[in-house]
Scaffold this motif. Structure first.
Motif, mmCIF file in Angstrom:
data_model
loop_
_atom_site.group_PDB
_atom_site.id
_atom_site.type_symbol
_atom_site.label_atom_id
_atom_site.label_comp_id
_atom_site.label_asym_id
_atom_site.label_seq_id
_atom_site.Cartn_x
_atom_site.Cartn_y
_atom_site.Cartn_z
ATOM 1 N N PHE A 115 0.145 -7.017 4.582
ATOM 2 C CA PHE A 115 0.527 -7.315 5.822
ATOM 3 C C PHE A 115 0.207 -8.505 5.979
ATOM 4 C CE2 PHE A 115 -3.085 -3.784 5.563
ATOM 5 C CZ PHE A 115 -4.176 -4.752 6.397
ATOM 6 N N SER A 148 3.658 -4.609 -0.412
ATOM 7 C CA SER A 148 4.390 -4.073 -0.530
ATOM 8 C C SER A 148 6.329 -4.184 -1.405
ATOM 9 C CB SER A 148 5.432 -3.777 1.250
ATOM 10 O OG SER A 148 6.577 -3.122 1.653
ATOM 11 N N SER A 200 10.015 1.448 11.550
ATOM 12 C CA SER A 200 8.232 1.936 11.219
ATOM 13 C C SER A 200 8.004 0.690 12.008
ATOM 14 C CB SER A 200 7.857 2.464 9.871
ATOM 15 O OG SER A 200 8.767 3.783 10.159
ATOM 16 N N MET A 201 7.318 -0.247 10.865
ATOM 17 C CA MET A 201 6.551 -1.306 11.506
ATOM 18 C C MET A 201 6.551 -1.974 13.300
ATOM 19 S SD MET A 201 3.928 -2.955 10.740
ATOM 20 C CE MET A 201 3.714 -2.010 9.255
ATOM 21 N N ARG A 239 3.418 -1.731 16.137
ATOM 22 C CA ARG A 239 3.499 -3.192 17.202
ATOM 23 C C ARG A 239 3.894 -2.949 18.014
ATOM 24 N NH1 ARG A 239 4.569 -7.761 11.881
ATOM 25 N NH2 ARG A 239 2.863 -6.831 11.123
ATOM 26 N N TRP A 265 8.671 -8.879 8.781
ATOM 27 C CA TRP A 265 7.682 -7.961 7.591
ATOM 28 C C TRP A 265 8.734 -7.788 6.593
ATOM 29 C CZ3 TRP A 265 9.168 -3.179 4.922
ATOM 30 C CH2 TRP A 265 8.311 -1.761 4.904
ATOM 31 N N GLN A 285 7.153 2.372 0.889
ATOM 32 C CA GLN A 285 7.215 1.996 2.367
ATOM 33 C C GLN A 285 8.989 2.584 2.574
ATOM 34 O OE1 GLN A 285 5.164 2.895 4.798
ATOM 35 N NE2 GLN A 285 3.912 2.281 3.715
#
Length: 363
Positions: A224, A256, A276-277, A281, A310, A343
């Protein structure tokens, strides 16, 4: 500042992983998907740890996060205690324990207990972020004023408790972390040959420089904070001071990654993590969505940009494509070890990914 003098370097350096250029390890967050319970997520974490051990991954770390519905790893030491009973060889550790949230003595006691349960295969990974938002961090600390700026002092305090080497006259000279070295100094006591090694984790240069000063291994959150990876690793290597623990720098990076039987299926799965991210955020943290939810989500232009940013840091695709991506990343960064985190909505995709990556490296 005291270092980890009793842990041999071979407890740090990773083992070979098939044809991979560097050892591969696993970071798990016990993610909770839509339609799942925390029990389902933790059972999946246990299954993944067993798979990782069977397929030759070097370490299995769990992270500390708080107040996030989609992450069940708020208590990594509890999870690690469970995993000691379900694994036999793989190294277990925290990626990481957020030290400002805890008393160093308590952390020393917890990891001393883990070391007693799984001798010679426990890592103490430490982070200085709260692993959550400011209000939750305040609730965790209950009036304590320790914060990220106190991190070097906290690391020093924890190391002294782990080594049981506070000098005479210090207020803590008669305070001992148990289980720990003090048990080998009392009548009839037997000294354990192991002391869990300390790692520093980070996503910037602060922890990189501190790890270098202390001669500790360093784990960087490339998954990240990819833009900071090379500067942080360069700083760590350039300022590294040999210690009793390490005679040269050892840098691990988090990556990731997700492999699937087809590129289309891999993209379908990783888009759940992207959504999800985006939700996290934008202040809407929730459970990990299903692939169908991710496919049908009406992204705004800002959300689409966030999702694509991402996804750009996720190594995904067929097993061959993931292998090539990991090899390129290892070469570009010079990392001594890659720690993969995956993820996806459910455990099947995650377990399948780690199996396929092991197959790709002929493990």
């Amino acid at each position: 500042m005291p270092g980890a003098a009793t842990a041999p370097a071979d407890e740090i350096r990773g083992a070979p992983f098939g044809t991979a250029p560097v050892p591969l390890s696993v970071l798990d967050l016990a993610t909770v998907g839509s339609g799942m319970t925390a029990t389902d997520a933790l059972r999946a974490t246990t299954a993944l740890a067993r798979l990782a051990e069977r397929r030759g991954y070097h370490r299995f770390w769990v992270a500390e996060h708080h107040s996030m519905p989609g992450v069940a790893s708020s208590s990594p030491t509890v999870i690690l205690g469970h995993l000691t009973a379900h694994t036999e060889r793989i190294r277990l550790g925290s990626g990481g324990v957020m030290l400002p949230n805890h008393s160093p003595l308590v952390v020393a006691e917890q990891f001393g207990t883990l070391e007693a349960l799984a001798p010679g295969r426990v890592d103490v990974g430490l982070g200085r972020a709260p692993g959550t938002d400011g209000a939750t961090a305040a609730a965790l600390r209950r009036g304590r004023t320790d914060g990220p700026d106190e991190f070097p002092r906290q690391v020093a305090e924890l190391s002294r408790f782990l080594d049981d080497d506070y000098p005479d006259g210090h207020p803590y000279a008669r305070v001992h972390a148990v289980p720990g070295p003090v048990q080998g100094t009392v009548p009839g006591g037997v000294q354990s040959p192991h002391r869990p090694p300390v790692w520093l984790l980070g996503s910037s240069g602060f922890s990189a420089e501190l790890a270098a000063q202390l001669g500790l291994p360093f784990a960087f959150a490339n998954h990240f904070s990819a833009a900071n990876t090379l500067p942080a690793l360069d700083l760590y290597r350039q300022t590294f001071r040999p210690s009793a623990l390490l005679d040269e720098p050892y840098a691990l990076i988090g990556v990731s990654a997700l492999a699937a039987d087809t590129e289309a299926e891999a993209l379908r799965q990783v888009r759940t993590g992207a959504l999800s991210m985006v939700r996290l955020r934008t202040g809407r943290a929730g459970l990990v969505p299903t692939p169908e939810e991710a496919e049908s989500h009406p992204y705004t232009p800002m959300e689409e940009e966030m999702a694509e940013g991402w996804l750009a840091n996720v190594v995904h695709g067929t097993p061959d494509a993931v292998r090539e991506g990991l090899n390129a990343l290892a070469k570009r960064t010079g990392a001594d070890e890659l720690m993969l985190t995956t993820q996806a909505h459910g455990p099947q995709a995650r377990l399948r990914s780690y199996e396929l990556i092991a197959d790709a490296y002929q493990v």
